[in-house]
Design a protein around this motif. Sequence first.
Motif, mmCIF file in Angstrom:
data_model
loop_
_atom_site.group_PDB
_atom_site.id
_atom_site.type_symbol
_atom_site.label_atom_id
_atom_site.label_comp_id
_atom_site.label_asym_id
_atom_site.label_seq_id
_atom_site.Cartn_x
_atom_site.Cartn_y
_atom_site.Cartn_z
ATOM 1 N N CYS A 72 0.765 -1.144 0.029
ATOM 2 C CA CYS A 72 0.079 0.037 0.049
ATOM 3 C C CYS A 72 0.971 1.135 0.144
ATOM 4 N N GLN A 80 -2.653 4.146 -3.443
ATOM 5 C CA GLN A 80 -4.011 3.034 -3.759
ATOM 6 C C GLN A 80 -3.892 2.683 -4.749
ATOM 7 N N LYS A 113 -11.542 -0.596 -6.254
ATOM 8 C CA LYS A 113 -10.847 0.329 -5.590
ATOM 9 C C LYS A 113 -11.282 0.436 -4.164
ATOM 10 N N ARG A 114 -12.527 0.519 -4.035
ATOM 11 C CA ARG A 114 -13.501 0.230 -2.717
ATOM 12 C C ARG A 114 -12.975 -0.793 -2.083
ATOM 13 N N GLU A 171 -9.706 -0.552 -0.569
ATOM 14 C CA GLU A 171 -9.914 0.318 0.626
ATOM 15 C C GLU A 171 -10.403 -0.448 1.707
ATOM 16 N N ILE A 190 -6.306 7.444 2.314
ATOM 17 C CA ILE A 190 -7.621 6.899 1.838
ATOM 18 C C ILE A 190 -8.692 7.646 2.441
ATOM 19 N N ASP A 191 -8.839 7.878 3.704
ATOM 20 C CA ASP A 191 -9.839 8.591 4.444
ATOM 21 C C ASP A 191 -9.087 9.788 5.077
#
Length: 901
Positions: free
Chosen positions: A785, A789, A803-804, A807, A840-841
């Motif tokens: 990672c 991403q 992608k989700r 994640e 990511i977030d």
Amino acid sequence: MCKKARLLHGKITVFWKCSIVFYLSLHYISKIRIMTNKIKIKKLFFCAFIYIFFVTSLQAQGLSLSGNKESIEQRTSFLVFNKKSLPVFNNYFDICFELKIQDFNTFGYLLHIVDPQNNVTCSFTYTYIDRWSSAFKFNAEGKANYISMNFMNDSIKSKWIPVRLHIDLTTGISSLSIAGKIKHSASKLKTSTKIQPILIFGRRENLVDVPSFAIRNLNISGDNQLFRFLLNESRGNEVHDTKGKVQGEVIHPYWLINECYHWKKTLALAPKSTLGSKFNEKQQDFLFISKDSLFTYQVDNNKLSSTAYTNKMPVQMQLGTNFIDEINNKIYAYEINNLPIGNTTIAALDVPTLTWKAVGKAYTPVQLHHHNGYWDKKRNRYLVFGGFGNRRYSNSFLSYNFATDNWDTLKFKGDNISPRFYTSTAASRRGDFLYIFGGVGNESGDQSVGHNYYNDLYKINLTQQTIKKCWDNSSNEKLVSGEQMILSKDEKYLYVLRYAEYKENTYIQLYSISIANGAMRKLGDSIPFIAKSIVSNVSLYYNDALQKFYCVTQEFDDTTKNVKAQVYSLLAPPVDKAAIDLFLPHKKTNYIGILIATLFCIIVVLLFFYLRNKQKRRETISKDELINFPVQEVPTSIDPDLSEKSSDLVSGQKPTLKSEFNKIYLFGIFTVYGKSGRDITYLFSSKLKQIFLYILLNSEKEGVSSAMLNTLFWPDKAEEKVKNLKGVTISNLRKVLAETEGIELVYDKGYFKIIISEPCYCDYFSLIESLASQSLTCDELLSICERGQLLECINQELFDKYKRNSEDIIFSILPQELSLHYHKKEYKQVLRICAILLKIDPLYEPALFYSVYSYNRLKEFEKLFKTYAVFVAEYRNTMGQTYPKSLELLLQNETHNDIPV
């Protein structure tokens, strides 16, 4: 042995075998001290126990058999049992299953029963007679008809109907039961009291006429014997009975469980303005109202039609809010606020005549975005709850009064629901109760105070006008809900769509929620959704006639004013990931290989420590000798090559090595290295890259069908032209892949698939394989990672789902590693994890907390301040308000050991 006893015995046998394997694994692992975390071992053992005893009791899903519309080679044949070990049935033979005819205008064989010993062959067939009726027949193949039963097409169309064929072997009399009707044969079958039948559904040798049909819940029995098939496989050709034993084989199967997990996009609309949508279950269609036309989408045949209104629509639609009166076949459009005073705010469309009629001009004092609406047909009124507008959240219940043209406020007793929006509602079957779940808001109703993501459920008694709080479960998930839920038939569960509305590119997930205690379960895969506008919305419907869930999404772009509406379908009952993976092929454990590898590792470790200790002793001796070693002058003439090498060593540079051979990186910037170590990414054109990545990402499963490639990459081209384009593209792709060893593009049974083997390495495949084998370590995940991403610079909707998923994998593993490494004082490792989570977030608070704490421990204050400043700026830009926790407060929490888990 009775049926339940056999099932229990099978489960105990499986459990005993697994227990032995686990015991041996734990024994050897403890001996060589490779695994020290006993808690993880116990968790793994417990999960295996739960899986064996509970996952295997899943509900049947079914097998779909391709018929006459496909080429002969592609038609399905399902052989029940193994020809080499056919069971023998005594006294009677009974076969039961549920049947759904999917292709009506045809004739074909449903089932063949071959008895070689008595030279008897029977068939069960379907015949389309005309537009009104069809016939089912049980025949002695090539000789005579024994039983014939006629049905009206409407009574069996798109429905699961129970079928039972019973043959009394002692008398030769057979009986056929279909959809509750039963008929006995007049003639007798010439057979003995024992039968060892060959059973084939669909195509059999030269008998290739097959209607498209589906079966499920297959049970075959005789005297003291029962074989049950749930047909809940998701891939492959093997068929298992309820004991998990392979008891059959299918050629060209389509497993229906996939339609219970994968949402299928059935419609996409791109109107020029706002749409209002509702599902009319009585008419079996979706109604989309626009400003000038009514779009009708018939779900049984996937047909979309558009018809202009006979008069102008009285309401100027902005949000597209509406409700439907199925009894009177009317759909109402309304705007609760934000129209000039005096304008029509609610109007009714008579669907048969497509005529609009103004109903009223009532409006509320403020706008109520994402309020909930419910047509209370029992009391002939429309109810509204909650919403957001003018920077305030609402918790009012409103009812539109048709007589006075006014929104009346309703008063309820009992528990109080705090002001909120983005809630979800569902009504009981009789319409006496209304359930309200979740939402976003706060107790004061003032947006400036901040907001909470609620995970609670309220039960509203519409008769007594009371509110009862069912439960309030704390949750770390910050998700909102679609505007309406679906209540299960037994009224024990709610089905709701949830998503993160604060992410522009988010995804929608279906959940089941227990009304009793709030226990949640994810069902199905996710649906990509763009939530960049507050006007964007999500709706969930259920079609009891077709047993399907529907998700309707509307995505608005405030900048371009574009609207995109889509309809997705999911077959009921929806299933989770465990059901899909139930019969995945697992590699056989090579215990001898494991033992050899273990011994080899022990030898390597012992050799390593021996050499290290030997080197330390040498260094100690060298230091002692260096104390009295005479100093010598450096020679004036130095070898130029040696000087150059020394210079490199002094400057800290390392000689460059070509280590990137046969590598494919999907995380970060998409990069491919060939067998010579050369970067060959430039060889992939834009189209070639898309096709390669799409096939690669789907190769962990069955691959990508040729038809799917046509639909995705050449949707507007003629069939002949697509064939040529695809052929050239596949040829070019194979040429590019030839530059790398260990990777191959194969085409098998209509599917394209990428096969990767040694010496080729793909970070995505490595991640999936490690997850499947439960050998993924934190360091391995970080090394993958830290490049970035998944497909970081490729912004196409085609890859959003993957992608989700990546994640989700990262967030299912890394957050729980934070506390572990922090308490071990491995602060550098903590910061590595936080960097990935925040990328990511950017608003993931635990990552901020641990970053601040770790930098503080390492005395790296400049990086600490920078991390906090970046988070605060992102929070302000996203949430529109100041981050409420100061840096001093965070550091104070660390001092008081108030560290998030």
